[in-house]
Design an enzyme around this catalytic site. Structure first.
Site, mmCIF file in Angstrom:
data_model
loop_
_atom_site.group_PDB
_atom_site.id
_atom_site.type_symbol
_atom_site.label_atom_id
_atom_site.label_comp_id
_atom_site.label_asym_id
_atom_site.label_seq_id
_atom_site.Cartn_x
_atom_site.Cartn_y
_atom_site.Cartn_z
ATOM 1 N N CYS A 86 0.832 -1.209 0.000
ATOM 2 C CA CYS A 86 0.000 0.000 0.000
ATOM 3 C C CYS A 86 0.869 1.262 0.000
ATOM 4 C CB CYS A 86 -0.988 -0.045 1.160
ATOM 5 S SG CYS A 86 -2.310 -1.237 0.841
ATOM 6 N N HIS B 218 -3.605 -5.563 0.880
ATOM 7 C CA HIS B 218 -3.034 -6.137 2.099
ATOM 8 C C HIS B 218 -3.038 -7.670 2.044
ATOM 9 C CE1 HIS B 218 -2.649 -2.403 4.402
ATOM 10 N NE2 HIS B 218 -3.766 -2.029 3.810
ATOM 11 N N GLU C 189 -1.568 -9.564 4.098
ATOM 12 C CA GLU C 189 -1.427 -10.100 5.450
ATOM 13 C C GLU C 189 -2.752 -10.345 6.156
ATOM 14 O OE1 GLU C 189 -1.234 -5.564 5.898
ATOM 15 O OE2 GLU C 189 -0.673 -7.095 4.435
#
Length: 333
Positions: free
Chosen positions: A106, A197, A199
């Site tokens: 990001c 993202h 994660e």
């Protein structure tokens, strides 16, 4: 606990460098994302030691961590605005020369693009938020682990800016359904970027993306386990306290203070002195249960102080919540 200094380095950095000498490691630079801690956790879940530094860490501190790979986290800033966070000057040149793979997530991807000659602007369509599909370009290094025929994945977006021009040598390897560039790579320099993202659990196959970057692209060997956190913390306590000093620990009965006391007790033994205060505001039989846990399960040296009458007398006749807070706080201090 104070961060003891040794030859200009913090105790944390000394421990990190000690681990990096015997284990592979990944450095995460934090630019304010709510998911930064989760990135660090995902790396450790993959069996690789990770350490989190603030985004404004000095160049010397970054190099001193001796990482095998670096991840630049997301964050709330706009890279095209004056004063937005940056990695130190010379960072990308050093990473390339040292053959250290870098992944920007990001804001991290936007910062990489801007600093290397690309262009980032506010998204014309207002940005992308939530779970959205991205279309993957064939023959990309970022997604080479996917089965043939997989051309789209649902990922978690959270960005109001986007790269509109890539630096020289970079190519787009995934785009959102709205046409935004959401994954880029420059394998020659070992630089990669995700505008989403990986994660978080909302991203389809996110952990596989993280592991692919760590194990396949960066070539890191998973040679670390969470047990070593305990060993590292025990060593940090031992180094900080020294061989003769004693430590007092105020125990509340909650998770944080209990874990801290257990670790310090492993390091110092009977040089730790714990105190638990029964303030009269606990649940029924809670003091007895807590002391039983301390004594018979954790084997901690704890002294209980019965402070019920004192604390309750301070609250007698007090109805205002703020006045209660101050009365209790004063009594505790």
């Amino acid at each position: 606990m104070a961060d003891k200094q040794q030859d200009g380095k913090s105790q944390i950095d000394v421990n990190v460098m000690a681990i990096a000498q015997s284990h592979s490691s990944v450095l995460v630079l934090d630019y304010g994302s709510q998911y930064t801690q989760l990135i660090t956790r995902r790396i450790r879940e993959a069996g690789i030691f990770s350490v989190l530094f603030p985004g404004d860490a000095s160049f010397e501190r970054i190099k001193g961590a001796a990482p095998n790979a670096i991840i630049l986290s997301g964050g709330p800033n706009s890279v095209h605005l004056e004063g937005s966070p940056r990695v130190p000057a010379g960072f990308f040149e050093w990473a390339e020369a040292s053959k250290i793979p870098v992944l920007g997530i990001c804001y991290g991807m936007q910062m990489m693009a801007a600093m290397l000659g690309g262009e980032v602007k506010a998204a014309a369509h207002g940005g992308e938020y939530g779970r959205m599909a991205m279309n993957i370009q064939p023959d990309s290094k970022c997604f080479s682990y996917l089965d043939k025929g997989v051309s789209s994945l649902n990922v978690w977006m959270s960005h109001g800016d986007e790269a509109v021009k890539l630096p020289e040598g970079f190519k787009t390897v995934a785009m959102s359904q709205q046409g935004a560039i959401v994954a880029v790579e420059n394998p020659a320099k070992n630089f990669y970027g995700f505008q989403f993202h990986p994660e978080v659990a909302h991203t389809e196959g996110g952990m596989e993306m993280v592991k692919h970057f760590l194990l396949s692209i960066a070539g890191i060997k998973p040679d670390w386990s969470m047990k070593e956190v305990i060993d590292m913390q025990i060593k940090a306590v031992t180094d900080l306290v020294g061989p003769d000093e004693h430590v007092i620990c105020a125990l509340s009965g909650g998770v944080d203070s209990t874990v801290a006391a257990t670790l310090v007790h492993k390091a110092l033994g009977d040089r730790l002195h714990c105190v638990f205060v029964d303030n009269g505001l606990l649940r029924y039989k809670e003091a007895e249960r807590v002391m039983d846990t301390f004594k018979n399960h954790l084997h901690l040296p704890v002294t209980m102080i019965d402070h019920k009458e004192v604390m309750l007398s301070k609250l007698k006749g007090v109805s205002d919540p703020e006045a209660k807070r101050k009365a209790i706080g004063g009594g505790v201090i």
